[in-house]
Design a protein around this motif. Sequence first.
Motif, PDB file in Angstrom:
ATOM      1  N   ILE A 229     -73.477  -2.173  61.224  1.00 11.91           N
ATOM      2  CA  ILE A 229     -73.987  -2.263  62.596  1.00 11.91           C
ATOM      3  C   ILE A 229     -75.120  -1.262  62.747  1.00 11.91           C
ATOM      4  CG2 ILE A 229     -73.444  -1.997  65.049  1.00 11.91           C
ATOM      5  CD1 ILE A 229     -70.489  -2.432  64.273  1.00 11.91           C
ATOM      6  N   ASP A 230     -76.229  -1.726  63.256  1.00  9.78           N
ATOM      7  CA  ASP A 230     -77.354  -0.849  63.598  1.00  9.78           C
ATOM      8  C   ASP A 230     -77.396  -0.785  65.120  1.00  9.78           C
ATOM      9  OD1 ASP A 230     -79.817   0.292  64.243  1.00  9.78           O
ATOM     10  OD2 ASP A 230     -80.799  -0.523  62.470  1.00  9.78           O
ATOM     11  N   THR A 231     -76.848   0.280  65.694  1.00 14.75           N
ATOM     12  CA  THR A 231     -76.763   0.354  67.148  1.00 14.75           C
ATOM     13  C   THR A 231     -78.125   0.616  67.795  1.00 14.75           C
ATOM     14  OG1 THR A 231     -76.193   2.712  67.024  1.00 14.75           O
ATOM     15  CG2 THR A 231     -74.364   1.133  67.106  1.00 14.75           C
ATOM     16  N   ALA A 232     -79.063   1.191  67.033  1.00 21.41           N
ATOM     17  CA  ALA A 232     -80.400   1.437  67.583  1.00 21.41           C
ATOM     18  C   ALA A 232     -81.166   0.125  67.722  1.00 21.41           C
ATOM     19  CB  ALA A 232     -81.161   2.423  66.700  1.00 21.41           C
ATOM     20  N   GLU A 233     -81.112  -0.696  66.672  1.00 20.73           N
ATOM     21  CA  GLU A 233     -81.821  -1.974  66.695  1.00 20.73           C
ATOM     22  C   GLU A 233     -80.962  -3.102  67.263  1.00 20.73           C
ATOM     23  OE1 GLU A 233     -84.971  -2.409  65.975  1.00 20.73           O
ATOM     24  OE2 GLU A 233     -85.154  -0.247  65.555  1.00 20.73           O
ATOM     25  N   SER A 390     -52.743  -0.074  59.842  1.00 23.01           N
ATOM     26  CA  SER A 390     -53.820   0.901  59.991  1.00 23.01           C
ATOM     27  C   SER A 390     -55.000   0.223  60.679  1.00 23.01           C
ATOM     28  CB  SER A 390     -54.260   1.440  58.624  1.00 23.01           C
ATOM     29  OG  SER A 390     -53.194   2.105  57.979  1.00 23.01           O
ATOM     30  N   PRO A 391     -55.581   0.847  61.712  1.00 23.57           N
ATOM     31  CA  PRO A 391     -56.697   0.213  62.421  1.00 23.57           C
ATOM     32  C   PRO A 391     -57.924   0.096  61.532  1.00 23.57           C
ATOM     33  CG  PRO A 391     -56.424   2.481  63.139  1.00 23.57           C
ATOM     34  CD  PRO A 391     -55.248   2.169  62.253  1.00 23.57           C
ATOM     35  N   ASN A 392     -58.603  -1.022  61.630  1.00 21.51           N
ATOM     36  CA  ASN A 392     -59.803  -1.270  60.823  1.00 21.51           C
ATOM     37  C   ASN A 392     -61.023  -0.652  61.517  1.00 21.51           C
ATOM     38  OD1 ASN A 392     -58.258  -2.796  58.983  1.00 21.51           O
ATOM     39  ND2 ASN A 392     -58.519  -4.637  60.233  1.00 21.51           N
ATOM     40  N   THR A 393     -61.173   0.636  61.371  1.00 20.26           N
ATOM     41  CA  THR A 393     -62.246   1.357  62.072  1.00 20.26           C
ATOM     42  C   THR A 393     -63.442   1.673  61.184  1.00 20.26           C
ATOM     43  OG1 THR A 393     -61.162   3.472  61.565  1.00 20.26           O
ATOM     44  CG2 THR A 393     -60.591   2.423  63.661  1.00 20.26           C
ATOM     45  N   GLU A 394     -63.422   1.215  59.933  1.00 18.82           N
ATOM     46  CA  GLU A 394     -64.482   1.598  58.996  1.00 18.82           C
ATOM     47  C   GLU A 394     -65.869   1.183  59.496  1.00 18.82           C
ATOM     48  OE1 GLU A 394     -60.602   0.941  56.926  1.00 18.82           O
ATOM     49  OE2 GLU A 394     -61.858  -0.257  58.273  1.00 18.82           O
ATOM     50  N   LEU A 395     -65.973  -0.017  60.029  1.00 18.29           N
ATOM     51  CA  LEU A 395     -67.264  -0.524  60.500  1.00 18.29           C
ATOM     52  C   LEU A 395     -67.795   0.345  61.632  1.00 18.29           C
ATOM     53  CD1 LEU A 395     -69.249  -2.937  60.095  1.00 18.29           C
ATOM     54  CD2 LEU A 395     -68.010  -4.107  61.926  1.00 18.29           C
ATOM     55  N   ALA A 396     -66.925   0.680  62.575  1.00 17.92           N
ATOM     56  CA  ALA A 396     -67.331   1.513  63.710  1.00 17.92           C
ATOM     57  C   ALA A 396     -67.706   2.916  63.264  1.00 17.92           C
ATOM     58  CB  ALA A 396     -66.197   1.567  64.728  1.00 17.92           C
ATOM     59  N   GLU A 397     -66.921   3.456  62.346  1.00 19.20           N
ATOM     60  CA  GLU A 397     -67.182   4.818  61.880  1.00 19.20           C
ATOM     61  C   GLU A 397     -68.517   4.902  61.149  1.00 19.20           C
ATOM     62  OE1 GLU A 397     -64.458   8.422  60.061  1.00 19.20           O
ATOM     63  OE2 GLU A 397     -63.791   6.338  59.876  1.00 19.20           O
ATOM     64  N   ALA A 398     -68.809   3.892  60.329  1.00 15.51           N
ATOM     65  CA  ALA A 398     -70.075   3.874  59.599  1.00 15.51           C
ATOM     66  C   ALA A 398     -71.263   3.740  60.547  1.00 15.51           C
ATOM     67  CB  ALA A 398     -70.075   2.723  58.593  1.00 15.51           C
ATOM     68  N   GLY A 400     -71.443   5.245  63.315  1.00 17.01           N
ATOM     69  CA  GLY A 400     -71.590   6.491  64.054  1.00 17.01           C
ATOM     70  C   GLY A 400     -70.846   6.529  65.370  1.00 17.01           C
ATOM     71  N   LEU A 401     -69.945   5.584  65.601  1.00 17.91           N
ATOM     72  CA  LEU A 401     -69.175   5.582  66.837  1.00 17.91           C
ATOM     73  C   LEU A 401     -68.044   6.612  66.740  1.00 17.91           C
ATOM     74  CD1 LEU A 401     -68.918   1.727  67.432  1.00 17.91           C
ATOM     75  CD2 LEU A 401     -70.501   3.336  68.507  1.00 17.91           C
ATOM     76  N   PRO A 402     -67.622   7.188  67.854  1.00 23.24           N
ATOM     77  CA  PRO A 402     -66.546   8.180  67.813  1.00 23.24           C
ATOM     78  C   PRO A 402     -65.218   7.541  67.419  1.00 23.24           C
ATOM     79  CG  PRO A 402     -67.082   7.620  70.080  1.00 23.24           C
ATOM     80  CD  PRO A 402     -68.129   6.959  69.224  1.00 23.24           C
ATOM     81  N   VAL A 403     -64.592   8.068  66.376  1.00 22.33           N
ATOM     82  CA  VAL A 403     -63.329   7.525  65.867  1.00 22.33           C
ATOM     83  C   VAL A 403     -62.335   8.666  65.694  1.00 22.33           C
ATOM     84  CG1 VAL A 403     -62.175   6.353  63.960  1.00 22.33           C
ATOM     85  CG2 VAL A 403     -64.450   5.592  64.696  1.00 22.33           C
ATOM     86  N   GLY A 419     -73.340  -0.595  75.801  1.00 25.29           N
ATOM     87  CA  GLY A 419     -73.371  -1.974  75.337  1.00 25.29           C
ATOM     88  C   GLY A 419     -72.473  -2.260  74.153  1.00 25.29           C
ATOM     89  N   VAL A 420     -71.815  -1.221  73.616  1.00 27.72           N
ATOM     90  CA  VAL A 420     -70.891  -1.405  72.492  1.00 27.72           C
ATOM     91  C   VAL A 420     -69.472  -1.109  72.980  1.00 27.72           C
ATOM     92  CG1 VAL A 420     -70.231  -0.710  70.168  1.00 27.72           C
ATOM     93  CG2 VAL A 420     -72.653  -0.794  70.812  1.00 27.72           C
ATOM     94  N   PHE A 421     -68.617  -2.097  72.867  1.00 27.03           N
ATOM     95  CA  PHE A 421     -67.243  -1.997  73.346  1.00 27.03           C
ATOM     96  C   PHE A 421     -66.278  -2.125  72.166  1.00 27.03           C
ATOM     97  CE2 PHE A 421     -69.807  -3.198  76.862  1.00 27.03           C
ATOM     98  CZ  PHE A 421     -69.173  -2.766  78.030  1.00 27.03           C
ATOM     99  N   ALA A 422     -65.067  -1.615  72.354  1.00 26.31           N
ATOM    100  CA  ALA A 422     -64.008  -1.798  71.355  1.00 26.31           C
ATOM    101  C   ALA A 422     -62.735  -2.188  72.085  1.00 26.31           C
ATOM    102  CB  ALA A 422     -63.793  -0.523  70.539  1.00 26.31           C
ATOM    103  N   ALA A 423     -61.971  -3.092  71.478  1.00 23.52           N
ATOM    104  CA  ALA A 423     -60.759  -3.592  72.126  1.00 23.52           C
ATOM    105  C   ALA A 423     -59.718  -3.953  71.079  1.00 23.52           C
ATOM    106  CB  ALA A 423     -61.090  -4.814  72.993  1.00 23.52           C
ATOM    107  N   GLY A 424     -58.476  -3.932  71.502  1.00 25.92           N
ATOM    108  CA  GLY A 424     -57.395  -4.325  70.596  1.00 25.92           C
ATOM    109  C   GLY A 424     -56.852  -3.154  69.810  1.00 25.92           C
ATOM    110  N   ASP A 425     -56.344  -3.449  68.613  1.00 22.06           N
ATOM    111  CA  ASP A 425     -55.655  -2.439  67.804  1.00 22.06           C
ATOM    112  C   ASP A 425     -56.528  -1.251  67.417  1.00 22.06           C
ATOM    113  OD1 ASP A 425     -53.548  -4.164  67.945  1.00 22.06           O
ATOM    114  OD2 ASP A 425     -53.514  -4.689  65.821  1.00 22.06           O
TER     115      ASP A 425
END
Length: 538
Positions: A229-233, A390-398, A400-403, A419-425
Amino acid sequence: MADEPIDLSAGVALADIPADGTLAAQLDGAQLMLARWTDATGREHVSALDAICTHSGAKLPTGIRTGDTVHCPFHHACFDLRTGEATVAPAYKPLKRWQADIDGDTVHVRDAAPEDEPALREAADSGTAESGPLPGTPERVENLRGVERVVVVGGGAAGFATVERLRRAAYTGAITLVSGEPHLPIDRTLLSKGYLDGSAEASKLPLLPDDWYAAHDVDARIGVHATAIDTAERIVTLDSGAEVGYDALVLATGATPARPELPGFDRDDAFVLRGQQDAQAIIAAAQSVASEAAGSGAKRVIVVGSGFIGLEVAAAMRTRKVAVTVVSRSELPLARQLGADLAGLVKSLHEEQGVEFVTGSPASWDGAVLELEDGGTVHGDLIVVGLGVSPNTELAEAAGLPVTDGVVVDAYGETTVRGVFAAGDIARFPDPVTGRLIRVEHWAQAERAGALAAINLLGGQEPLTEPPFFWSKHYSTSLRMAGHAESVEDAEVEGSTAEKSAVVRFTEQGRVTAIAGVGQDRRVLELEEELLRQPAGA
């Protein structure tokens, strides 16, 4: 709130319909409920709606009413009594509406004729309907953020709810659903509660028909994984190398079952349960075991882990007449989640069905013997591992989102990146009851968070107010729990767990934080409303 249904063939007195409840009724064999409500001008109306919850089949008049909302007693779904709209998951399909006409002191109900619908819908869409909200009218959400492209990563409960709610809210922009699952969204709760024991067919699993997605212009990319994910672009990169741009992104990547790195736990006869393919593999293996055991009783399934999923698997295997041993680290499974009283009940339910319990931790599996750390052994023919996820947070962590044990979000489901949301497990969110950050792995919570993300990514600014909720079924007995208990040490039991009729209140620092119950569905609803819906910190 639910007496014997009144026959509506000759109408019903307006005074017989309670102003603060619902009236159970029937017409031409259909079960209905009537509700009185007042619009903004002070004009009184009566709604006539199907009385059966579209999620669970529960009789809604046996639940409770708060304001213009009816709460389902089974899984705490909510419906707008003015419109029939499903407002709180796990329900998402509206209640069928019937035509109710007030004639003096009498209310007459008839089935709404198909030719009535266009005019009703036009009035609802234009806002010119004299009676206010019309039964079956979805709540529109204004696109205040000007979102034109939504990408949802994850095809589980939260991802599904986001997509479904966006279209129900009349969002007309692009939606891309990226799901690593080999199928469109299914009701995962049925896997352990019905599909595994043979009481629910595979046709019951899809949350919506496959053609719904194309019909609602949802670009569903199945069997596809997001890799970056490129949150800037504002770009999501897929495993094919393709890039998908977004204005709003919802991460609902779910969780992965824990599989210990122990000898033999990677064998073909060592299973986990997360998706439909997992369930199908367990069913095939169990059927083989049951066939070989016919007449001998020699074959056995070992369930490693005694959480809710593990014990529901045990119940499913016993329903299939397969011998089961549960290996648990605790002598009283679920005591940490439910407290000693309810946990004791659950264990007794399984023991009554012939489930054997062994206390210990696994060390290795060779296809016939599960060796424990203390040197003990359990003989069996296959193992099902239920040791949490185990929560699949690798994508978010990479990205730069707070994990921190999950992707941290605010009360609106949004991360620190607009504009970036997270939901579920994967989401770690403020508990509406206590205000502290929690992460839960509940189906209803995931759907509610996904629906909320859909509203808020458009600019809705609706905070999460529903307490966490889950249910678990063991043979013919179901447990419900509302709220989130970090500790179960301070528990107050009302009723008798031995008689399968009890409510347990869990208290922390003088405040009730969770309610659990068995055989007391309405009481759990009442206490949830009374004790868990105060502002956090009150």
